[in-house]
Design a protein around this motif. Structure first.
Motif, PDB file in Angstrom:
ATOM      1  N   VAL A 115       0.731  -1.419   0.105  1.00 18.19           N
ATOM      2  CA  VAL A 115      -0.240   0.022  -0.026  1.00 18.19           C
ATOM      3  C   VAL A 115       0.734   1.336  -0.072  1.00 18.19           C
ATOM      4  N   ALA A 116       0.580   2.155  -0.784  1.00 17.89           N
ATOM      5  CA  ALA A 116       1.471   3.279  -0.691  1.00 17.89           C
ATOM      6  C   ALA A 116       0.556   4.600  -0.926  1.00 17.89           C
ATOM      7  N   VAL A 117       0.764   5.672  -0.158  1.00 20.51           N
ATOM      8  CA  VAL A 117       0.042   6.776   0.002  1.00 20.51           C
ATOM      9  C   VAL A 117       0.528   7.964  -0.581  1.00 20.51           C
ATOM     10  N   LEU A 118       0.024   9.017  -1.379  1.00 24.63           N
ATOM     11  CA  LEU A 118       0.822  10.066  -1.910  1.00 24.63           C
ATOM     12  C   LEU A 118      -0.160  11.271  -1.259  1.00 24.63           C
ATOM     13  N   CYS A 119       0.490  12.158  -0.689  1.00 25.29           N
ATOM     14  CA  CYS A 119      -0.307  13.221  -0.020  1.00 25.29           C
ATOM     15  C   CYS A 119      -0.110  14.540  -0.560  1.00 25.29           C
ATOM     16  N   SER A 120      -1.124  15.477  -1.225  1.00 30.40           N
ATOM     17  CA  SER A 120      -0.940  16.701  -1.886  1.00 30.40           C
ATOM     18  C   SER A 120      -1.494  17.389  -1.035  1.00 30.40           C
ATOM     19  N   GLU A 121      -1.893  18.820  -1.501  1.00 30.43           N
ATOM     20  CA  GLU A 121      -2.362  19.757  -0.706  1.00 30.43           C
ATOM     21  C   GLU A 121      -3.676  19.562  -0.116  1.00 30.43           C
ATOM     22  N   SER A 122      -4.458  18.965  -1.329  1.00 28.35           N
ATOM     23  CA  SER A 122      -5.891  18.567  -0.785  1.00 28.35           C
ATOM     24  C   SER A 122      -6.497  17.462  -0.962  1.00 28.35           C
ATOM     25  N   GLN A 123      -5.702  16.487  -1.498  1.00 30.58           N
ATOM     26  CA  GLN A 123      -6.091  15.383  -1.878  1.00 30.58           C
ATOM     27  C   GLN A 123      -5.251  14.017  -1.194  1.00 30.58           C
ATOM     28  N   VAL A 124      -5.610  12.957  -1.165  1.00 28.24           N
ATOM     29  CA  VAL A 124      -4.802  11.701  -0.922  1.00 28.24           C
ATOM     30  C   VAL A 124      -4.977  10.776  -2.045  1.00 28.24           C
ATOM     31  N   HIS A 125      -3.958  10.286  -2.491  1.00 26.18           N
ATOM     32  CA  HIS A 125      -3.547   9.181  -3.490  1.00 26.18           C
ATOM     33  C   HIS A 125      -3.111   7.945  -2.817  1.00 26.18           C
ATOM     34  N   VAL A 126      -3.911   6.872  -3.069  1.00 25.67           N
ATOM     35  CA  VAL A 126      -3.625   5.664  -2.437  1.00 25.67           C
ATOM     36  C   VAL A 126      -3.524   4.680  -3.463  1.00 25.67           C
TER      37      VAL A 126
ATOM     38  N   CYS B 232      -1.744  10.982   6.308  1.00 25.78           N
ATOM     39  CA  CYS B 232      -1.030  12.183   5.512  1.00 25.78           C
ATOM     40  C   CYS B 232      -0.552  13.088   6.717  1.00 25.78           C
ATOM     41  N   HIS B 233       0.870  13.506   6.922  1.00 23.20           N
ATOM     42  CA  HIS B 233       1.249  14.257   7.772  1.00 23.20           C
ATOM     43  C   HIS B 233       1.760  15.754   7.237  1.00 23.20           C
ATOM     44  N   TYR B 234       1.176  16.767   7.974  1.00 25.07           N
ATOM     45  CA  TYR B 234       1.450  18.149   7.098  1.00 25.07           C
ATOM     46  C   TYR B 234       1.985  18.916   8.428  1.00 25.07           C
ATOM     47  N   PRO B 235       3.154  19.467   8.350  1.00 24.19           N
ATOM     48  CA  PRO B 235       3.867  20.135   9.259  1.00 24.19           C
ATOM     49  C   PRO B 235       2.884  21.575   9.692  1.00 24.19           C
ATOM     50  N   ARG B 236       2.763  21.888  10.685  1.00 29.29           N
ATOM     51  CA  ARG B 236       1.851  23.067  11.074  1.00 29.29           C
ATOM     52  C   ARG B 236       2.493  24.380  11.044  1.00 29.29           C
ATOM     53  N   LEU B 237       3.975  24.254  10.986  1.00 30.31           N
ATOM     54  CA  LEU B 237       4.782  25.329  11.131  1.00 30.31           C
ATOM     55  C   LEU B 237       5.136  25.900   9.703  1.00 30.31           C
ATOM     56  N   GLN B 238       4.347  25.476   8.678  1.00 22.60           N
ATOM     57  CA  GLN B 238       4.874  26.258   7.266  1.00 22.60           C
ATOM     58  C   GLN B 238       3.306  26.136   6.668  1.00 22.60           C
ATOM     59  N   ASN B 239       3.456  27.017   5.749  1.00 21.38           N
ATOM     60  CA  ASN B 239       2.371  27.200   4.945  1.00 21.38           C
ATOM     61  C   ASN B 239       2.079  26.167   4.081  1.00 21.38           C
ATOM     62  N   VAL B 240       1.006  25.370   4.477  1.00 20.51           N
ATOM     63  CA  VAL B 240       0.777  24.169   3.647  1.00 20.51           C
ATOM     64  C   VAL B 240       0.208  24.389   2.359  1.00 20.51           C
ATOM     65  N   SER B 241      -0.740  25.634   2.167  1.00 15.05           N
ATOM     66  CA  SER B 241      -1.201  26.010   0.959  1.00 15.05           C
ATOM     67  C   SER B 241      -0.187  26.092  -0.313  1.00 15.05           C
ATOM     68  N   SER B 242       0.915  26.569   0.032  1.00 14.91           N
ATOM     69  CA  SER B 242       1.755  26.856  -0.872  1.00 14.91           C
ATOM     70  C   SER B 242       3.194  26.065  -1.049  1.00 14.91           C
ATOM     71  N   ASN B 243       3.539  25.137  -0.140  1.00 16.21           N
ATOM     72  CA  ASN B 243       4.694  24.453  -0.086  1.00 16.21           C
ATOM     73  C   ASN B 243       4.280  23.234  -0.521  1.00 16.21           C
ATOM     74  N   ALA B 244       5.299  22.479  -1.460  1.00 13.41           N
ATOM     75  CA  ALA B 244       5.002  21.360  -1.957  1.00 13.41           C
ATOM     76  C   ALA B 244       5.459  20.091  -0.817  1.00 13.41           C
ATOM     77  N   LEU B 245       4.817  19.013  -0.856  1.00 11.91           N
ATOM     78  CA  LEU B 245       5.131  18.061   0.267  1.00 11.91           C
ATOM     79  C   LEU B 245       5.561  16.838  -0.222  1.00 11.91           C
ATOM     80  N   MET B 246       6.666  16.342   0.399  1.00 15.42           N
ATOM     81  CA  MET B 246       7.137  15.137  -0.053  1.00 15.42           C
ATOM     82  C   MET B 246       6.113  14.043   0.277  1.00 15.42           C
TER      83      MET B 246
END
Length: 406
Positions: free
Chosen positions: A89-100, A185-199
């Motif tokens: 199982v693999a999960v890819l987390c984008s800014e507003s969606q999850v792809h599994v 899906c983990h998103y750092p709270r100390l960054q601007n999630v809406s504009s920073n690409a996530l690994m």
């Protein structure tokens, strides 16, 4: 005395007469006093022999039964094979969606699960790759009964992928287990999630912990038959250098390694001069076109390894026989099809792809990229990792020639 003699004579006569009387009746007394027919008392053994000789004697055929030998038990080296937890199982987390992506061979036992038995928080499968045998979910972070949890540093979205076995055909049996797999899906709270690409975060099977992106890229010199790493780094002009690029995968679904570009230098510094670029333009092996060599990618046999052959060369100034090779390697999902920026193309009177998709090589004579005629894969399927790998020095020597005098 005369009287005793008369008595003795009388007793003998009586006994004699009694014996005669028994013989006249056809009987006689044997020594033990048993009545037997006449003649037997005088010769009992002769009577038995006469009876045995009256008929032919049959040979003795009876034998003691043979007890079969019980074979001894053979010691068998058997160990119960323990199930191995596959990374399916693999999960890819984008800014507003999850792809599994879920491999249909979820349990690694060769039994393919059916899409109808798989769901993510009640949401059905939205896509399927029949070639890679992968089932796909793609939903917004707030869908599919996701659970949001906030920590001091992160915002975490948790989903549950559930598999319920489906009966095989018209039978009432199944050959797979039920499973509940947590993905996050983990998103750092100390960054601007809406504009920073996530690994992307890859989640191993049966685990809710997000695995770290630990990928190890490497380049190795290999023997002629590719069986082992080559113990020597010395070549002669005209030799073929076998190179294997690989990626070691930890906590990931299968990935495909690609060689994006390669340069050769005389020192480890990749920016030094002279410098020769023999793979460029996102996987175009240009050495054969530039020099007429036989350098090429070997047809792929494993997704996590890519092999190529480079004809040995020396720099023109020949100030040093040493060559250092540095390559930019990419890793992408094994289920992602090749495209203009993910390819392995060789030149031999035309461009040919190592995986057979030759169309993606049409841009090698120009500029390859998302806008170069062959469209790249969608963002979710096109995610990739990059890493630099190098090796050296490779010592290339001239072949010594001996000319005989006349």
């Amino acid at each position: 005395m005369g009287f005793l003699q008369c008595v003795f004579v009388l007793v003998v006569a009586v006994v004699f007469d009694q014996t005669k009387a028994w013989e006249s009746l056809g009987y006689s007394l044997n020594p033990r006093g048993i009545k037997l027919p006449s003649g037997v008392a005088q010769d009992p053994l002769n009577f038995q022999q006469k009876q045995l000789m009256q008929a032919p004697v049959k040979p003795l055929t009876w034998r003691f039964p043979i007890v079969p030998e019980v074979p001894s038990e053979v010691a068998v080296n058997f160990q119960l094979r323990q199930p191995v937890t596959p990374s399916s199982v693999a999960v890819l987390c984008s800014e507003s969606q999850v792809h599994v992506e879920v491999q249909q061979d979820m349990f690694g036992d060769g039994q393919l699960i059916q899409p109808s038995g798989l769901s993510m928080g009640g949401c059905p499968v939205v896509g399927q790759d029949p070639n890679a045998k992968v089932l796909i979910f793609e939903y917004a972070l707030q869908d599919c009964n996701s659970v949001v949890m906030m920590t001091e540093d992160e915002l975490v979205y948790t989903f549950s992928v559930t598999y319920t076995p489906v009966a095989l055909g018209d039978t009432l049996i199944t050959r797979t287990d039920s499973a509940v797999i947590g993905v996050q899906c983990h998103y750092p709270r100390l960054q601007n999630v809406s504009s920073n690409a996530l690994m992307p975060a890859w989640v191993p099977y049966a685990s809710t912990a997000v695995g770290e992106d630990i990928l190890v890229f490497s380049l190795k010199l290999m023997l002629d038959d590719w069986s082992y790493e080559r113990p020597s780094n010395v070549y002669f002009l005209g030799d073929v250098i076998n190179i294997e690029a690989s990626v070691k995968v930890y906590n990931h679904v299968p990935l495909r390694v690609l060689v994006d570009s390669c340069v050769a230098t005389q020192v480890p510094d990749v920016t030094s001069l002279p410098r020769y670029s023999f793979i460029e333009n996102h996987g175009c092996f240009v050495d054969a076109k530039l020099t007429g060599s036989s350098s090429h990618f070997v047809p792929r046999s494993q997704d996590d390894k890519l092999r190529f052959q480079l004809e040995a060369f020396m720099f023109q100034d020949r100030s040093s026989p040493s060559i250092y090779i540095t390559c930019l390697l990419n890793a992408t999902l094994a289920s992602t099809p090749s495209d203009a920026v993910r390819k392995s193309c060789s030149f031999a009177n035309g461009w040919f792809a190592a995986d057979g998709n030759h169309q993606v090589c049409s841009c090698c004579d120009s500029t390859c990229g998302p806008d170069a005629g062959v469209a790249a894969s969608p963002p979710f399927g096109g995610v990739q990792w990059q890493g630099m790998a190098s090796f050296g020095p490779v010592v290339v020597q001239q072949q010594t020639k001996t000319v005989a005098g006349v």
